[in-house]
Design a protein around this motif. Sequence first.
Motif, PDB file in Angstrom:
ATOM      1  N   LEU A 150      35.211  56.256  -2.152  1.00  0.00           N
ATOM      2  CA  LEU A 150      34.825  56.067  -3.551  1.00  0.00           C
ATOM      3  C   LEU A 150      35.886  56.640  -4.484  1.00  0.00           C
ATOM      4  CD1 LEU A 150      32.658  55.155  -5.580  1.00  0.00           C
ATOM      5  CD2 LEU A 150      31.637  57.427  -5.361  1.00  0.00           C
ATOM      6  N   TRP A 151      36.376  57.820  -4.148  1.00  0.00           N
ATOM      7  CA  TRP A 151      37.431  58.443  -4.963  1.00  0.00           C
ATOM      8  C   TRP A 151      38.705  57.588  -4.947  1.00  0.00           C
ATOM      9  CZ3 TRP A 151      41.604  61.741  -2.704  1.00  0.00           C
ATOM     10  CH2 TRP A 151      42.434  62.273  -3.699  1.00  0.00           C
ATOM     11  N   TRP A 152      39.051  57.067  -3.786  1.00  0.00           N
ATOM     12  CA  TRP A 152      40.239  56.226  -3.654  1.00  0.00           C
ATOM     13  C   TRP A 152      40.104  54.970  -4.511  1.00  0.00           C
ATOM     14  CZ3 TRP A 152      42.180  54.041   1.731  1.00  0.00           C
ATOM     15  CH2 TRP A 152      43.405  53.385   1.538  1.00  0.00           C
ATOM     16  N   SER A 153      38.945  54.326  -4.463  1.00  0.00           N
ATOM     17  CA  SER A 153      38.743  53.072  -5.191  1.00  0.00           C
ATOM     18  C   SER A 153      38.632  53.301  -6.695  1.00  0.00           C
ATOM     19  CB  SER A 153      37.484  52.363  -4.680  1.00  0.00           C
ATOM     20  OG  SER A 153      37.569  52.104  -3.298  1.00  0.00           O
ATOM     21  N   GLU A 154      37.830  54.304  -7.101  1.00  0.00           N
ATOM     22  CA  GLU A 154      37.602  54.518  -8.527  1.00  0.00           C
ATOM     23  C   GLU A 154      38.838  55.060  -9.234  1.00  0.00           C
ATOM     24  OE1 GLU A 154      34.974  53.693 -10.282  1.00  0.00           O
ATOM     25  OE2 GLU A 154      33.996  52.861  -8.498  1.00  0.00           O
ATOM     26  N   SER A 155      39.651  55.840  -8.554  1.00  0.00           N
ATOM     27  CA  SER A 155      40.846  56.419  -9.170  1.00  0.00           C
ATOM     28  C   SER A 155      42.045  55.499  -9.102  1.00  0.00           C
ATOM     29  CB  SER A 155      41.181  57.753  -8.491  1.00  0.00           C
ATOM     30  OG  SER A 155      40.096  58.647  -8.577  1.00  0.00           O
ATOM     31  N   ASP A 156      41.891  54.347  -8.421  1.00  0.00           N
ATOM     32  CA  ASP A 156      42.969  53.363  -8.293  1.00  0.00           C
ATOM     33  C   ASP A 156      44.243  54.004  -7.745  1.00  0.00           C
ATOM     34  OD1 ASP A 156      44.058  50.842  -8.389  1.00  0.00           O
ATOM     35  OD2 ASP A 156      44.710  50.992 -10.478  1.00  0.00           O
TER      36      ASP A 156
END
Length: 421
Positions: free
Chosen positions: A355-361
Motif C-alpha cells: 500500500l505504501w509503495w502504491s500510494e507513494s508512487d
Amino acid sequence: MEMLATDHWYDFRDLSNLSRVILEGIDKVAPYELAYIVAPIIGFVAAFVIFVLPSQLFVGVYGERRIIGRIQSRKGPNRVGPFGLLQPVADALKLLQKEALTPTAADKTLMWAAPVFFVAPAVLLFAVIPFGPRMVFADVPAGLIFFIAVSGLPVLAAFIAGWSSNNKYSLYGAMRIVAMSVSYEVPLVLMLLCVVVFTNTMSLPGIVWFQKDVDLWLIFMQPLAFVVYFIAVSAELNRTPTDIAEAESEIVAGYLTEYSGMKWGLFYGMDIGYALAASAFAATIFLGGWSMWGLEQWVPPWVIFIAKTHLFYMVFIWTRGTLPRLRIDQLMGFAWKFLLPLAVVNLFLVSLERLWWSESDLGGGIVFVIAAVNIPVSAVAVYLWARFLGYKPERVPTRPRLVQDAGGYVPVEDPATGGGK
C-alpha cells in the motif's frame, strides 16, 4: 516485456520456436484440428518425458541416494554401471518384474485406481510452469491458484489408497496425510497470498517478469514466505523429517503398506515428481524463474530454470539426510501455533508495504529497501514468537549428557538395603 530470444527455430535459448515451426508445418499439410492434438503431446514430451522422468531417475533416485550416502559417511549406489549410474534403471526393472499383490479383503477397484489418480495431477502441474519467456504450455492468468488446486488432488488419491487397502496402518497413514494437508495448507496459502499482494498478479510468468523488472528475487523481499513455503511443502509432500504418513517405526509403511510391485513404484516415483514440481514452483515464485540478472541473454533461460529447480530439490535432500523425524503432535502444533500466526503477521506487513509503495508512487528501487527491512524483521519475529511459545536456546545441550543430567531416571538409595530402587 522484451523477448529474450529470436524467432529462429535453431535458437535453443527459446525452444518454443521449434514447437511453433512443427505446429505450423502440420497446419500446412494436415487438417488444422491435428495441430490441437499435437500441441499437448509436444508439451507433455518436453516437460514430462525430457525433464521430469530423467530428473526422477538421476536426481531424485540416484542423486538423492548418493548424496545422503555421503552425508551418512557411506558411498551410496556404486555397483551397477559406472559410479552406480545404472542403479535407477536396475531398480525400475526390478519393480516391473515384481508381483503386485492385492489383499482379498481390499476394495480392488479403488486400490488399483488410486495409483492412477495419484499420477495424473503431476502432468497438469507442469502445464503452468514457465520454463522460459515463452516456454509455458498453459499461460493461465490465475496460474498460482491452478497450481495450488491441482497439488491438492494427490492427497485424495493417497487417502483412497489407504482406505481401500483395508489395513488399519494404511488407514492411519491416510488420515495423517489428510490432517497434515489441512493443517499446512493454511499457512502455505497465506504466504502465497503475500506473493500475490506484493507482485499484484497471480500469473506465474507475470511473477517471473516482476522479479526480472525489479532486478531482485522474491526470496529477498519475502524471506519468511519462502521459509514457510519450504516447511509447509515438505509436510505436504511427506518428506523427511515430516514423513509421518509413512513412519516405518510407527505404522509400517503408512498408506503404502499393502502396495507392492509397480503400483508401489508409481507412488514412489510420483512422490519425487511432486517434489520436483514443488521445486519448480519455488524457483518460479521465489528464485526469479528463468531470469538471472541478465545471464539469460547468454545462457538458455530454460537451463537456468532447471538448475534452480534442482538446487531447491537439493535442500529437500539435505533436510532428509540430516534431520530426524518429528512426532505428529509436534508437526500439527507447529503448523497451528507457530507458522499460522507468523503467516498472518507477515501478510499484514506485506499489505502495508505494498500500500505504501502504491500510494507513494515510489520507483522499483524501493524493493531493495523493503528487502533490507524484511530480512531482519522476519528473523526477529521468528525468534520472539519461538521464545513466547517456550523455546529456550540456552537449554539446548551442546554436548552429550548423562541420563540424570538430562532429567531422566535417577536411582534412589533404599535405606533398608543400601542399594538403589
